[in-house]
Design an enzyme around this catalytic site. Sequence first.
Site, PDB file in Angstrom:
ATOM      1  N   ASP A  39       0.140   1.170  -6.273  1.00 50.48           N
ATOM      2  CA  ASP A  39      -0.514   0.997  -4.978  1.00 50.48           C
ATOM      3  C   ASP A  39      -1.368  -0.270  -5.018  1.00 50.48           C
ATOM      4  O   ASP A  39      -2.058  -0.549  -6.006  1.00 50.48           O
ATOM      5  CB  ASP A  39      -1.384   2.221  -4.656  1.00 50.48           C
ATOM      6  CG  ASP A  39      -1.782   2.256  -3.189  1.00 50.48           C
ATOM      7  OD1 ASP A  39      -1.283   3.144  -2.468  1.00 50.48           O
ATOM      8  OD2 ASP A  39      -2.584   1.388  -2.753  1.00 50.48           O
ATOM      9  N   ILE A  40      -1.324  -1.027  -3.934  1.00 53.21           N
ATOM     10  CA  ILE A  40      -2.044  -2.307  -3.874  1.00 53.21           C
ATOM     11  C   ILE A  40      -3.568  -2.104  -3.824  1.00 53.21           C
ATOM     12  O   ILE A  40      -4.324  -3.005  -4.189  1.00 53.21           O
ATOM     13  CB  ILE A  40      -1.534  -3.126  -2.667  1.00 53.21           C
ATOM     14  CG1 ILE A  40      -1.728  -4.609  -2.879  1.00 53.21           C
ATOM     15  CG2 ILE A  40      -2.151  -2.638  -1.358  1.00 53.21           C
ATOM     16  CD1 ILE A  40      -0.961  -5.477  -1.882  1.00 53.21           C
ATOM     17  N   ASN A  97       1.086  12.001   2.758  1.00 55.22           N
ATOM     18  CA  ASN A  97       0.538  12.078   4.107  1.00 55.22           C
ATOM     19  C   ASN A  97       1.681  12.087   5.124  1.00 55.22           C
ATOM     20  O   ASN A  97       2.663  11.358   4.975  1.00 55.22           O
ATOM     21  CB  ASN A  97      -0.369  10.875   4.376  1.00 55.22           C
ATOM     22  CG  ASN A  97      -1.670  10.959   3.600  1.00 55.22           C
ATOM     23  OD1 ASN A  97      -2.278  12.028   3.514  1.00 55.22           O
ATOM     24  ND2 ASN A  97      -2.095   9.844   3.021  1.00 55.22           N
ATOM     25  N   GLU A 105      -0.207   5.768   7.038  1.00 55.35           N
ATOM     26  CA  GLU A 105      -0.210   4.420   7.604  1.00 55.35           C
ATOM     27  C   GLU A 105       1.147   3.741   7.537  1.00 55.35           C
ATOM     28  O   GLU A 105       1.463   2.922   8.394  1.00 55.35           O
ATOM     29  CB  GLU A 105      -1.258   3.552   6.887  1.00 55.35           C
ATOM     30  CG  GLU A 105      -2.676   3.983   7.229  1.00 55.35           C
ATOM     31  CD  GLU A 105      -3.736   3.093   6.630  1.00 55.35           C
ATOM     32  OE1 GLU A 105      -3.410   2.312   5.715  1.00 55.35           O
ATOM     33  OE2 GLU A 105      -4.888   3.196   7.083  1.00 55.35           O
ATOM     34  N   VAL A 106       1.900   4.022   6.478  1.00 61.11           N
ATOM     35  CA  VAL A 106       3.199   3.347   6.318  1.00 61.11           C
ATOM     36  C   VAL A 106       4.299   4.348   6.679  1.00 61.11           C
ATOM     37  O   VAL A 106       4.393   5.422   6.073  1.00 61.11           O
ATOM     38  CB  VAL A 106       3.380   2.827   4.881  1.00 61.11           C
ATOM     39  CG1 VAL A 106       4.735   2.133   4.747  1.00 61.11           C
ATOM     40  CG2 VAL A 106       2.248   1.876   4.508  1.00 61.11           C
ATOM     41  N   HIS A 110       6.324   8.322   1.288  1.00 60.45           N
ATOM     42  CA  HIS A 110       5.824   7.948  -0.035  1.00 60.45           C
ATOM     43  C   HIS A 110       4.984   9.089  -0.573  1.00 60.45           C
ATOM     44  O   HIS A 110       4.220   9.711   0.157  1.00 60.45           O
ATOM     45  CB  HIS A 110       5.013   6.651  -0.005  1.00 60.45           C
ATOM     46  CG  HIS A 110       3.995   6.560   1.098  1.00 60.45           C
ATOM     47  ND1 HIS A 110       4.339   6.376   2.410  1.00 60.45           N
ATOM     48  CD2 HIS A 110       2.651   6.658   1.073  1.00 60.45           C
ATOM     49  CE1 HIS A 110       3.248   6.338   3.150  1.00 60.45           C
ATOM     50  NE2 HIS A 110       2.206   6.528   2.369  1.00 60.45           N
ATOM     51  N   HIS A 112       2.062   9.738  -3.245  1.00 61.45           N
ATOM     52  CA  HIS A 112       1.050   9.121  -4.112  1.00 61.45           C
ATOM     53  C   HIS A 112       0.967   9.939  -5.395  1.00 61.45           C
ATOM     54  O   HIS A 112       0.866  11.173  -5.351  1.00 61.45           O
ATOM     55  CB  HIS A 112      -0.334   9.171  -3.454  1.00 61.45           C
ATOM     56  CG  HIS A 112      -0.467   8.418  -2.169  1.00 61.45           C
ATOM     57  ND1 HIS A 112      -1.139   7.214  -2.066  1.00 61.45           N
ATOM     58  CD2 HIS A 112      -0.045   8.713  -0.915  1.00 61.45           C
ATOM     59  CE1 HIS A 112      -1.124   6.807  -0.805  1.00 61.45           C
ATOM     60  NE2 HIS A 112      -0.472   7.698  -0.085  1.00 61.45           N
TER      61      HIS A 112
END
Length: 125
Positions: A39-40, A97, A105-106, A110, A112
Amino acid sequence: MPIDATQPYDESNIFARILRGELPSETVYEDDYALAFNDIRPAAPTHVLVIPRGPYVSWDDFSERASDAEIAGFVRAVGKVARDKGLVPPGYRLLANVGADSGQEVPHLHVHVFGGKPLGPMLAR
Ligand code: AMP
């Protein structure tokens, strides 16, 4: 801004661009079904995102439309990332999420993978 998880898949989302090699990522693991990368904006010492290669908006979309092989491959990839990162002991947390209330958000599924320290309570009370 949080997304509407019922929207059609948007081929221009950030993770679709990472999958196509148009944007860089710090790859942790990849196979036919999944890509995992750091993760960025890490929220724990280990914070990896695992995404399916197919075009799925969310866990909800994936569980409804993906093939059994895609689902099995993706679930195995998440487990492999956790093992390869040495997280089984001492433990880790998975989080996916879905939609506005979660803060997704994306708009590409995904999971995490958080670890590397005691992670505290699951949610703020
Ligand atoms: P979510 O809120 O569950 O949709 O999480 C999206 C996650 O994607 C956040 O933790 C971001 O830090 C992460 N993120 C956004 N852009 C990138 C990127 N280019 N590379 C890696 N992680 C990213």
